[in-house]
Design an enzyme around this catalytic site. Sequence first.
Site, mmCIF file in Angstrom:
data_model
loop_
_atom_site.group_PDB
_atom_site.id
_atom_site.type_symbol
_atom_site.label_atom_id
_atom_site.label_comp_id
_atom_site.label_asym_id
_atom_site.label_seq_id
_atom_site.Cartn_x
_atom_site.Cartn_y
_atom_site.Cartn_z
ATOM 1 N N LYS A 1 -7.858 -2.033 -2.843
ATOM 2 C CA LYS A 1 -7.016 -1.875 -4.028
ATOM 3 C C LYS A 1 -7.887 -1.640 -5.269
ATOM 4 O O LYS A 1 -7.552 -0.830 -6.144
ATOM 5 C CB LYS A 1 -6.131 -3.115 -4.226
ATOM 6 N N GLN B 1 -2.868 -12.137 -3.301
ATOM 7 C CA GLN B 1 -3.099 -11.633 -1.943
ATOM 8 C C GLN B 1 -2.594 -12.664 -0.945
ATOM 9 O O GLN B 1 -3.039 -13.806 -0.942
ATOM 10 C CB GLN B 1 -4.607 -11.352 -1.763
ATOM 11 N N ASP C 1 4.215 -6.097 -6.908
ATOM 12 C CA ASP C 1 4.519 -6.086 -5.471
ATOM 13 C C ASP C 1 6.026 -5.993 -5.239
ATOM 14 O O ASP C 1 6.472 -5.691 -4.140
ATOM 15 C CB ASP C 1 4.007 -7.382 -4.814
#
Length: 948
Positions: A61, A105, A128
């Site tokens: 990322k 994460q 997200d």
Amino acid sequence: MAVSPQSACIRLDGKEISQQVRDELAATVAAFKKEHPAFAPRLVAIQVGTRSDSSLYVRQKAKACTEAGIEFDHIQLPEDIQQAELDARLNQINNDPAVHGIIVQLPVPEHLSTRHIVHSIRPEKDVDGFHAENIGHLSKRATEPFFYSCTPLGCVELLRRYSIPVAGRDAVVVGRSDIVGSPMAMMLSNLDATVTLCHKATSDLAAKVRQADILVVAVGSPEAIKAEWIKPGAVVIDVGMNYKADPTKKAGYRWVGDVEAAAADRASYMTPVPGGVGPMTVAMLLSNVVASAVRSFEASSRIAIVPNPLKLQDPVPSDIDIAAAQPPKPIAQLASELNLAAAEFEPYGKYAAKVTLDVTERLKGNGDGHYVVVTGISPTPLGEGKSTVSIGLAQALYAHLKRPAFACVRQPSQGPTFGIKGGAAGGGYSQVTPMTAMNLHLTGDIHAIAAANNLVAAAVDARFFHESTQTDAQLFSRLCPAKKGQRRFADVMLRRLRKLGIDKTNPDDLTPDEVSRFVRLDIDQDQIMWRRVLDTNDRFLREITIGEAATERGMSRKTGFDIAVASEIMAVLALTTSLADMRERLGRMVVALSKQGEPITCDDIGITGALTVLMKDAISPTLMQTLEGSPVFVHAGPFANIAHGNSSIVADRIALKLVGAPAGEPVTADNAGYVVTEAGFGADIGFEKFVNIKCRASGLVPSAAVIVATIRALKMHGGGPDVVPGRPLADEYTQENLELLERGFANLRRHIENVSAVGLPAIVAINAFATDTPAELELVRRLSREAGAYDAVPAHLWAKGGAGAVELAEAVVRCCSAPRADSRFRFLYDHNLPIKAKIEAIAKQFYRAGSVSFSAEAERKIEQFTRSGWDKMPVCMAKTQYSFSADPALKGAPEGFDLPIRDIRASLGAGFVYPLCGAMQTLPGLPTRPCFYDIDIDAESGDIRGLF
Ligand code: NAP
């Protein structure tokens, strides 16, 4: 999986499409940055622990972000971090306006709650798309989430880029996880597919799959969907990523999807695994971050305008009844409309909040809004409604012309609130609300000023006392006591040592002579200039004797109190630009002279740090609102007759940025809002100081000045009978009298000329009363224009709020849209001129005095100030507001009079010298019937009555 090249199936190439998306994003970011250099999208990834798969995803990322021009922060936290600590960290990042996206994460260690973490990220930064609020909005037809979950969004993007129709087709989604299956089903449904959502308990899965025109599979089970289940010609999106042992591969395994690869023989389109959905997920994450950054950037350059409509009544009820009938917006709502980040404001109760100075740093790239100063003619003792006009004008700009608009006003002092004049929240339908909070203690700034001021007073007298009773050695051992055998200087003592030219930092290294110079301020008791203050009109404290108790050993002296709002610390607060600047200014305030005539400062007394601590909250302006819901900064409250009469520079600066033009764009009539700031009393007083003291210190340039006039005051200047508070007005004021009005216009003409003389356009606001006749209003209008005013407009703000000031607001907008006056704006005098020359410039050019006479005391002090190098500062005249002269009875536009300067003081911290003209008092008194008679509380409801 490799889709068979022989089949007619088209490969949905996620690798290629995601690269296209990423290239497009990089181009968007670069173009935006070019236009708006302050634009800087930023993603923060939090990783708890050191799982290697998580580290790999974070690295991927980070790389993708960097390529797209997105700043990426990787915060790695220890495996054993506790939930509370992680919450605090997340909260901090949530509140950081420079961060546009936050991801944690997953998975996180078991002792942490994933559910709690997902919901701790603010929905508008949840790139997200996992937060329940975002999922909730996705599942509603009428609303949209801030973000869509990245994997299903990637699937939809693939369908879109391959121009695969969705509407009206049968879609089957296998798997109903929160992050893939369920949102996927909702997104397909929103695209008008007919969706079947399958899971482990689904009966006859094969039959369901056979019906799918579009099949999306996310089950996490290798090749669970058999090739023969696929409807010929179906579109197959395989989200699954599974290891499958394969001894033929070097790694010993290969990637397979949730769908058998042979499905490609029947499908019309199919994603490969790997290289299908996987790369799209990262691209969509970047897309969400860029969208968030653009949204935040655009929102921060535009405040939301959400008026609070008035329900006007006739006759107009009392101020306090109007305020009670118009509930304000919760302060957090107002802050959000202004795009203030949570860390940028601190609520004080329901309707007020302190706003931090950091806002100007965040918005430093923005242009300033239009800066409009409201001043007035020489008033009657009843006041001519300058605050009412300032507030009503802001209401008109905001609620009626739908322009971003702030009013910046002073905090009312308890002196007038309980004395003659009443509060200062405006009046009628043009008020700051809640007016009870504003007129009483508000956020305690004036109390902080009195506390700080009186701490200095106590310190000066105590120091004099201690020096008088101790030897140098005794003083030194008490000022620098040995602790555990070690002596040390406090930081502020090092400042004094530097001032004395001593560069030693160890107390033990000082010679006896240096010790003596350091400890002995040698205060001349007759030259203690620092006075105590309080925020009450307590006339008997104007002159007092202190130190009468036997414990003070006869060291009594005469001194006196001033009103807190006339104190130098109030002026420092109003003129400061930062905490560091405030500390510097407080440190250089002169409190007394030594017996050798040397100035003794707060730094010498050792009190600067403590003062700054007492003032640290006061430096932030207080956000409130008008009755019509527009934002207001209430900050600082120096009186205009005996102090410099203007609200704070920091409040104006923050407001100008909040309504300012977006970064990189030149300020125009349409892209920038308005800051209406009020300068106290007539233009000879507050406005002169606004220009020569406040603007000189701030560097800000106003676009226009509004001069408030009333028919009543003009008639008084024309020779009308005395206007006395509490007594009915004479007939001259309630009946048409054009002759008196025309004679009294001389006062307004002089103010228009003065405003024009510093290069500003003057707009006359005639604060209209019910008794004013059309002919009277028209006369003032015509004479004002003939006198050079840009325009003159009657305003009915008291009776109608912003609706009564639309014409005035339009005149202000028109005036500010004309080419900016920057080049013409000028100060009245050069601050480097000798003190007397500066006083004469104001007296002769603004007041039209024929001469200025200085008392012997004033002469002596001017010489002393000049010797001390204090002659290079602007001048803050303390003069009656009722006349251009020092004689309150001299109405109209007198000329050629003598202006007597009785005394002069120096305010080194504020940065001005302060001449007292005529009989000005620095502590007002109470009249026989003060306002407090009418102020009371309903003991049942707690409602306050009688404030106005
Ligand atoms: P998950 O949370 O484990 O959910 C699996 C879902 O599949 C559940 O709803 C489960 O039903 C259903 N399911 C499992 N076996 C089934 C079966 N035999 N028949 C019917 N339904 C079955 O999984 P997930 O997070 O959604 O991930 C699914 C797959 O997608 C995994 O392979 C994962 O690695 C992959 N994935 C890929 C990406 C990417 O970027 N490419 C992103 C996320 C996930 P119940 O609800 O009844 O238990």
